[in-house]
Design a protein around this motif. Structure first.
Motif, PDB file in Angstrom:
ATOM      1  N   PHE A 132     -12.495 -26.884  14.422  1.00  0.00           N
ATOM      2  CA  PHE A 132     -12.990 -26.462  12.787  1.00  0.00           C
ATOM      3  C   PHE A 132     -11.600 -27.621  12.468  1.00  0.00           C
ATOM      4  O   PHE A 132     -10.942 -27.987  10.945  1.00  0.00           O
ATOM      5  CB  PHE A 132     -12.592 -25.427  12.311  1.00  0.00           C
ATOM      6  CG  PHE A 132     -14.121 -24.364  12.630  1.00  0.00           C
ATOM      7  CD1 PHE A 132     -13.799 -23.218  13.193  1.00  0.00           C
ATOM      8  CD2 PHE A 132     -14.757 -25.025  11.276  1.00  0.00           C
ATOM      9  CE1 PHE A 132     -14.924 -22.461  13.599  1.00  0.00           C
ATOM     10  CE2 PHE A 132     -15.584 -23.926  12.099  1.00  0.00           C
ATOM     11  CZ  PHE A 132     -15.990 -22.774  12.297  1.00  0.00           C
ATOM     12  N   ASP A 133     -10.364 -28.139  12.993  1.00  0.00           N
ATOM     13  CA  ASP A 133      -9.424 -28.848  12.920  1.00  0.00           C
ATOM     14  C   ASP A 133     -10.505 -29.590  12.628  1.00  0.00           C
ATOM     15  O   ASP A 133     -11.043 -30.545  13.414  1.00  0.00           O
ATOM     16  CB  ASP A 133      -8.678 -28.792  14.439  1.00  0.00           C
ATOM     17  CG  ASP A 133      -7.768 -27.458  14.310  1.00  0.00           C
ATOM     18  OD1 ASP A 133      -7.635 -26.594  13.828  1.00  0.00           O
ATOM     19  OD2 ASP A 133      -7.725 -27.889  16.039  1.00  0.00           O
ATOM     20  N   GLU A 134      -9.379 -30.699  12.020  1.00  0.00           N
ATOM     21  CA  GLU A 134      -9.595 -32.464  11.497  1.00  0.00           C
ATOM     22  C   GLU A 134      -8.034 -33.059  11.301  1.00  0.00           C
ATOM     23  O   GLU A 134      -6.874 -31.726  11.324  1.00  0.00           O
ATOM     24  CB  GLU A 134     -10.430 -31.865  10.048  1.00  0.00           C
ATOM     25  CG  GLU A 134     -11.744 -30.953   9.536  1.00  0.00           C
ATOM     26  CD  GLU A 134     -11.981 -31.260   8.010  1.00  0.00           C
ATOM     27  OE1 GLU A 134     -11.464 -32.262   7.964  1.00  0.00           O
ATOM     28  OE2 GLU A 134     -12.941 -31.179   7.386  1.00  0.00           O
ATOM     29  N   ASP A 135      -8.089 -34.202  11.525  1.00  0.00           N
ATOM     30  CA  ASP A 135      -7.061 -34.986  11.754  1.00  0.00           C
ATOM     31  C   ASP A 135      -6.518 -35.131  10.063  1.00  0.00           C
ATOM     32  O   ASP A 135      -5.824 -35.821   9.964  1.00  0.00           O
ATOM     33  CB  ASP A 135      -7.833 -36.728  11.727  1.00  0.00           C
ATOM     34  CG  ASP A 135      -8.664 -36.306  13.338  1.00  0.00           C
ATOM     35  OD1 ASP A 135      -7.960 -35.227  14.418  1.00  0.00           O
ATOM     36  OD2 ASP A 135      -8.965 -37.484  13.926  1.00  0.00           O
ATOM     37  N   ASP A 136      -7.282 -34.697   8.765  1.00  0.00           N
ATOM     38  CA  ASP A 136      -7.074 -35.912   7.064  1.00  0.00           C
ATOM     39  C   ASP A 136      -6.245 -34.364   7.341  1.00  0.00           C
ATOM     40  O   ASP A 136      -5.306 -34.187   6.206  1.00  0.00           O
ATOM     41  CB  ASP A 136      -8.191 -35.493   6.968  1.00  0.00           C
ATOM     42  CG  ASP A 136      -8.781 -37.031   7.039  1.00  0.00           C
ATOM     43  OD1 ASP A 136      -8.518 -37.533   7.676  1.00  0.00           O
ATOM     44  OD2 ASP A 136      -9.787 -36.941   6.733  1.00  0.00           O
ATOM     45  N   VAL A 137      -6.261 -33.476   7.730  1.00  0.00           N
ATOM     46  CA  VAL A 137      -5.431 -31.751   7.414  1.00  0.00           C
ATOM     47  C   VAL A 137      -4.405 -31.863   8.536  1.00  0.00           C
ATOM     48  O   VAL A 137      -4.070 -31.407   9.519  1.00  0.00           O
ATOM     49  CB  VAL A 137      -6.608 -30.337   7.277  1.00  0.00           C
ATOM     50  CG1 VAL A 137      -5.089 -29.402   7.286  1.00  0.00           C
ATOM     51  CG2 VAL A 137      -7.683 -30.736   6.724  1.00  0.00           C
ATOM     52  N   PRO A 138      -3.018 -31.843   7.445  1.00  0.00           N
ATOM     53  CA  PRO A 138      -1.376 -31.607   7.880  1.00  0.00           C
ATOM     54  C   PRO A 138      -1.446 -30.306   8.557  1.00  0.00           C
ATOM     55  O   PRO A 138      -2.229 -29.539   8.107  1.00  0.00           O
ATOM     56  CB  PRO A 138      -0.628 -32.352   7.131  1.00  0.00           C
ATOM     57  CG  PRO A 138      -1.297 -31.953   5.694  1.00  0.00           C
ATOM     58  CD  PRO A 138      -2.591 -31.688   6.010  1.00  0.00           C
ATOM     59  N   PRO A 139      -1.018 -29.872   9.858  1.00  0.00           N
ATOM     60  CA  PRO A 139      -0.766 -28.708  10.182  1.00  0.00           C
ATOM     61  C   PRO A 139      -0.283 -27.290   9.482  1.00  0.00           C
ATOM     62  O   PRO A 139       0.786 -28.228   8.554  1.00  0.00           O
ATOM     63  CB  PRO A 139       0.028 -27.967  11.350  1.00  0.00           C
ATOM     64  CG  PRO A 139       0.390 -30.277  11.558  1.00  0.00           C
ATOM     65  CD  PRO A 139      -0.256 -30.944  10.431  1.00  0.00           C
ATOM     66  N   LEU A 140       0.436 -26.399   9.319  1.00  0.00           N
ATOM     67  CA  LEU A 140       1.073 -25.639   8.809  1.00  0.00           C
ATOM     68  C   LEU A 140       2.205 -25.320   9.099  1.00  0.00           C
ATOM     69  O   LEU A 140       2.214 -25.572  10.557  1.00  0.00           O
ATOM     70  CB  LEU A 140      -0.088 -24.235   8.187  1.00  0.00           C
ATOM     71  CG  LEU A 140      -1.262 -24.167   7.891  1.00  0.00           C
ATOM     72  CD1 LEU A 140      -2.225 -22.594   8.033  1.00  0.00           C
ATOM     73  CD2 LEU A 140      -1.003 -24.432   6.007  1.00  0.00           C
ATOM     74  N   GLU A 141       3.003 -25.331   8.069  1.00  0.00           N
ATOM     75  CA  GLU A 141       4.869 -24.891   8.919  1.00  0.00           C
ATOM     76  C   GLU A 141       5.309 -23.810   8.378  1.00  0.00           C
ATOM     77  O   GLU A 141       4.660 -23.084   7.051  1.00  0.00           O
ATOM     78  CB  GLU A 141       5.199 -26.584   8.502  1.00  0.00           C
ATOM     79  CG  GLU A 141       4.412 -27.655   9.455  1.00  0.00           C
ATOM     80  CD  GLU A 141       5.399 -29.154   8.876  1.00  0.00           C
ATOM     81  OE1 GLU A 141       6.634 -28.467   8.033  1.00  0.00           O
ATOM     82  OE2 GLU A 141       4.771 -29.793   9.081  1.00  0.00           O
TER      83      GLU A 141
END
Length: 141
Positions: A132-141
């Motif tokens: 479900f990971d997409e390149d357009d979505v930044p990781p949560l911090e």
């Protein structure tokens, strides 16, 4: 119930002569100071037998409208006459002695419900989170 009750909140100091309520079999229309409210009723009512009361304390207008076709219910049997699996309700409500809560579940049933055994029988997850990971979505911090 054999009636529909509608409570409309009007200002307390509004003169009752300025309120006009019109009850029809399928709807209610109220007018006060040029403002209109029209409500559709869930069932047909007898508009001739409807009553309108205005509270002197709150100013609310309560319209009580009897239903045109009230629901007729049959007589309910007495609780002593109800049967549930061969025993009457009165017999089932009587408890003789105390109940030991520690021995409600036998040891065989307790062993079968061991959480470790249940985890072993669980099916594998359908998809991993990596799918479900997409390149357009930044990781949560």
């Amino acid at each position: 119930k054999d009636e529909i009750v509608v409570d409309i909140a009007f200002p307390r100091f509004l003169d009752t002569a300025q309120i006009d309520a019109d009850v029809q079999p399928t709807y209610i229309r109220c007018t006060a100071k040029g403002k209109h409210i029209q409500l559709v009723l869930p069932e047909e009512v007898n508009s001739d037998a409807s009553k309108a009361l205005r509270s002197t304390i709150t100013g609310h207008l309560v319209l009580t409208c009897p239903k045109a076709r009230p629901l007729v219910e049959g007589a309910k049997p007495a609780p002593d006459q109800l049967e549930f699996k061969g025993a009457t309700v009165r017999e089932q409500l009587e408890l003789n002695g105390s109940v030991d809560l520690h021995n409600i579940v036998s040891d065989n049933e307790a062993a079968a419900a061991d959480p470790a055994d249940l985890a072993k029988e669980a099916p594998p997850p359908l998809e991993s989170d990596d799918d479900f990971d997409e390149d357009d979505v930044p990781p949560l911090e």
